[in-house]
Design a protein around this motif. Structure first.
Motif, short mmCIF file in Angstrom:
data_model
loop_
_atom_site.label_atom_id
_atom_site.label_comp_id
_atom_site.label_asym_id
_atom_site.label_seq_id
_atom_site.Cartn_x
_atom_site.Cartn_y
_atom_site.Cartn_z
N SER A 1 -11.55 -1.21 -8.75
CA SER A 1 -10.82 -0.10 -7.65
C SER A 1 -9.39 -0.20 -8.09
O SER A 1 -8.64 -0.93 -8.29
CB SER A 1 -10.82 -0.48 -6.33
OG SER A 1 -9.92 0.35 -5.75
N ALA B 1 -2.83 4.89 -8.83
CA ALA B 1 -3.65 4.32 -7.88
C ALA B 1 -4.95 5.21 -7.50
O ALA B 1 -5.97 4.49 -7.23
CB ALA B 1 -3.05 4.24 -6.41
N PHE B 2 -4.85 6.28 -8.00
CA PHE B 2 -6.12 7.25 -7.37
C PHE B 2 -6.57 7.86 -8.83
O PHE B 2 -7.59 8.61 -8.47
CB PHE B 2 -5.80 8.52 -6.62
CG PHE B 2 -5.29 8.08 -5.22
CD1 PHE B 2 -6.08 7.32 -4.39
CD2 PHE B 2 -3.87 8.05 -4.96
CE1 PHE B 2 -5.36 6.96 -3.19
CE2 PHE B 2 -3.40 7.68 -3.79
CZ PHE B 2 -4.32 6.97 -2.88
N THR C 1 0.84 -1.21 0.09
CA THR C 1 -0.24 0.07 0.02
C THR C 1 0.82 1.40 -0.05
O THR C 1 0.64 2.17 -0.53
CB THR C 1 -0.93 -0.18 1.18
OG1 THR C 1 -1.78 -1.16 1.15
CG2 THR C 1 -1.88 1.20 1.40
N THR D 1 -3.54 -1.53 -8.01
CA THR D 1 -2.25 -0.90 -7.52
C THR D 1 -1.55 -1.61 -6.33
O THR D 1 -0.32 -2.32 -6.68
CB THR D 1 -2.14 0.32 -7.56
OG1 THR D 1 -2.57 0.91 -8.58
CG2 THR D 1 -0.52 1.05 -7.74
N ALA E 1 2.32 1.59 -3.49
CA ALA E 1 0.99 2.13 -4.39
C ALA E 1 1.00 3.74 -4.38
O ALA E 1 0.70 4.26 -5.34
CB ALA E 1 -0.09 1.30 -3.92
N ILE E 2 0.89 4.11 -2.99
CA ILE E 2 0.30 5.61 -2.79
C ILE E 2 1.71 6.58 -2.89
O ILE E 2 1.60 7.70 -3.15
CB ILE E 2 -0.19 5.86 -1.63
CG1 ILE E 2 0.45 5.34 -0.33
CG2 ILE E 2 -1.60 5.22 -1.69
CD1 ILE E 2 -0.23 5.76 0.95
N LEU F 1 -6.96 1.73 -6.90
CA LEU F 1 -6.09 1.67 -5.75
C LEU F 1 -5.79 0.14 -5.33
O LEU F 1 -5.09 -0.12 -5.04
CB LEU F 1 -6.72 2.17 -4.43
CG LEU F 1 -6.18 2.28 -3.31
CD1 LEU F 1 -4.44 2.75 -3.36
CD2 LEU F 1 -6.67 2.98 -1.99
N SER F 2 -6.94 -0.68 -5.18
CA SER F 2 -6.73 -2.05 -4.92
C SER F 2 -6.01 -2.85 -6.04
O SER F 2 -5.02 -3.54 -5.69
CB SER F 2 -8.12 -2.70 -4.86
OG SER F 2 -8.89 -2.29 -3.57
N PRO G 1 1.12 7.18 -7.14
CA PRO G 1 -0.12 7.64 -7.06
C PRO G 1 -1.13 8.12 -7.87
O PRO G 1 -2.39 8.20 -7.84
CB PRO G 1 0.03 8.72 -5.94
CG PRO G 1 1.65 9.42 -6.44
CD PRO G 1 2.15 7.97 -6.87
#
Length: 395
Positions: free
Chosen positions: A275, A64-65, A53, A280, A56-57, A277-278, A61
């Protein structure tokens, strides 16, 4: 306001998931739940998920977003293709659509292939949520029996002499709810029947990695390619929910080209894409190389839990019930030796503080009321001892 007629006709026969309703009871203080097929959160690889996580962020980013491809992140699909190759399912990233869990995969596929009153065949018993999905798609459901070797394919062969079917749905490996595995001979027979009678096979494989022995049956997808050089009528779906974390809501479906693009269009209408984010997080987690060790951990833990539960049932209740000993998965499927309505019995078990799933909910027709499903995945050893003692008292 008169609301009669506002709901679609298909909603009239659609029922809420019995398991979701039972989970309400499991939240009551003092109740031990053997009901939901829920992975043990004590086994989640939180360190790996935390690292993935963070990567990923911090590193991607903007990926992911942001919105993404309907079919899913290409990098994740590459990783899924590598994972599937280890299972004998050889496919390219372009054959894969990433979904919000394998449940969405089933929904998208059924919406793409089922016309009202098309016949789909399931086994008795079968996965409850698949029954919901097929009913929502307005399929006509027929069922064939199963035993310790899985679906009785000879019954299907007899049915095919008089019925034109659209497809067969099954969980061939460590099935939900039965825990049994379709034998090699029956797998070959099923794949050959699908080719002969030109029907689809939807192969749902959420539990295949959760095996307790070194034995591995080939997937139906793999057998079709070996026998016929293609898998044009096999739809293979799986999920990260049972091997990583269900909260990611990530699954996937592998389909032939004639179906994939149609399913992608339906997914565009449903949610655009899973998603980002998920996806990534899953990309990075797989890139860390932690999944093989995580699967080993889960296998060992569930094998131990299964042995404990089976031993307790045999010792305390073996004179009144029987069950198949699973070689993997998350469930024990039990049957009383004498007729008993398990839904009625559960009223007594709830008074004792334990909940399970009555077997009748897993049947498309001809339910066996003397059956019930127990999940050993989440309960501790202490809870299992107490739960079986409470089941015994409830008798």
């Amino acid at each position: 306001m008169n609301t009669e007629g506002l709901l679609a006709a298909r909603m009239v026969r659609l029922k809420s998931s019995a398991i979701r309703e039972l989970l309400k009871h499991s939240k009551m203080e003092g109740v031990i739940s053997l009901a939901g097929g829920i992975p043990s959160s004590a086994l989640f690889d939180f360190d790996g998920l935390r690292e993935a996580t963070q990567l990923a962020i911090t590193e991607q980013p903007e990926h992911a977003f942001q919105y993404g491809l309907t079919e899913g992140s290409y990098t994740l699909r590459e990783r899924i293709a590598e994972l599937c190759q280890e299972r004998g399912v050889v496919a390219s990233p372009d054959d894969i659509v990433v979904t919000a869990g394998s449940q969405q995969a089933l929904d998208l596929v059924m919406r793409a292939v089922v016309n009202p009153d098309d016949i789909f065949v399931v086994e008795r018993p079968t996965y409850l949520a698949a029954l919901q999905t097929l009913e929502l798609a307005e399929a006509r459901l027929l069922s064939v029996g199963s035993d310790g070797d899985g679906m009785i394919v000879d019954e299907l062969a007899e049915l095919l002499k008089t019925q034109k079917i659209k497809g067969v749905y099954l969980v061939p490996t460590f099935g939900n709810p039965s825990g049994v595995t379709l034998s090699r001979a029956r797998r070959e027979q099923l794949v050959k029947l699908a080719a002969q009678y030109e029907f689809l096979i939807v192969e749902d494989d959420p539990y295949g990695e959760l095996r307790f022995t070194d034995e591995r049956q080939p997937t139906l997808f793999e057998l079709s390619k070996a026998l016929f050089g293609h898998a044009d009528n096999i739809i293979y779906t799986s999920t990260f929910s049972k091997i990583l974390a269900p909260g990611l809501r990530l699954g996937w479906v592998i389909m032939p080209d004639w179906l994939l693009h149609k399913v992608a269009i339906i997914k565009q209408a449903a949610d655009l894409h899973a998603s980002a984010l998920s996806q990534t997080i899953a990309e990075y987690y797989l890139g860390l190389g932690r999944l093989p060790k995580q699967i080993e951990t889960i296998r060992a833990a569930y094998k131990n839990k299964c042995q404990i539960m089976a031993g307790l049932l045999e010792r305390e209740l073996g004179d009144v019930l029987t069950f198949e000993y699973p070689k993997g998965g998350m469930f024990l499927w039990a049957r009383f030796r004498e007729p008993r309505n398990c839904a009625e019995w559960m009223k007594k078990t709830l008074e004792q503080g334990v909940v399970f799933v009555p077997g009748e909910f897993f049947y498309a027709d001809n339910p066996d009321h003397s059956t019930f499903r127990l999940s050993f995945a989440t309960a501790t050893e202490e809870q299992m001892h107490e739960a079986v003692a409470r089941l015994k008292r409830a008798l």
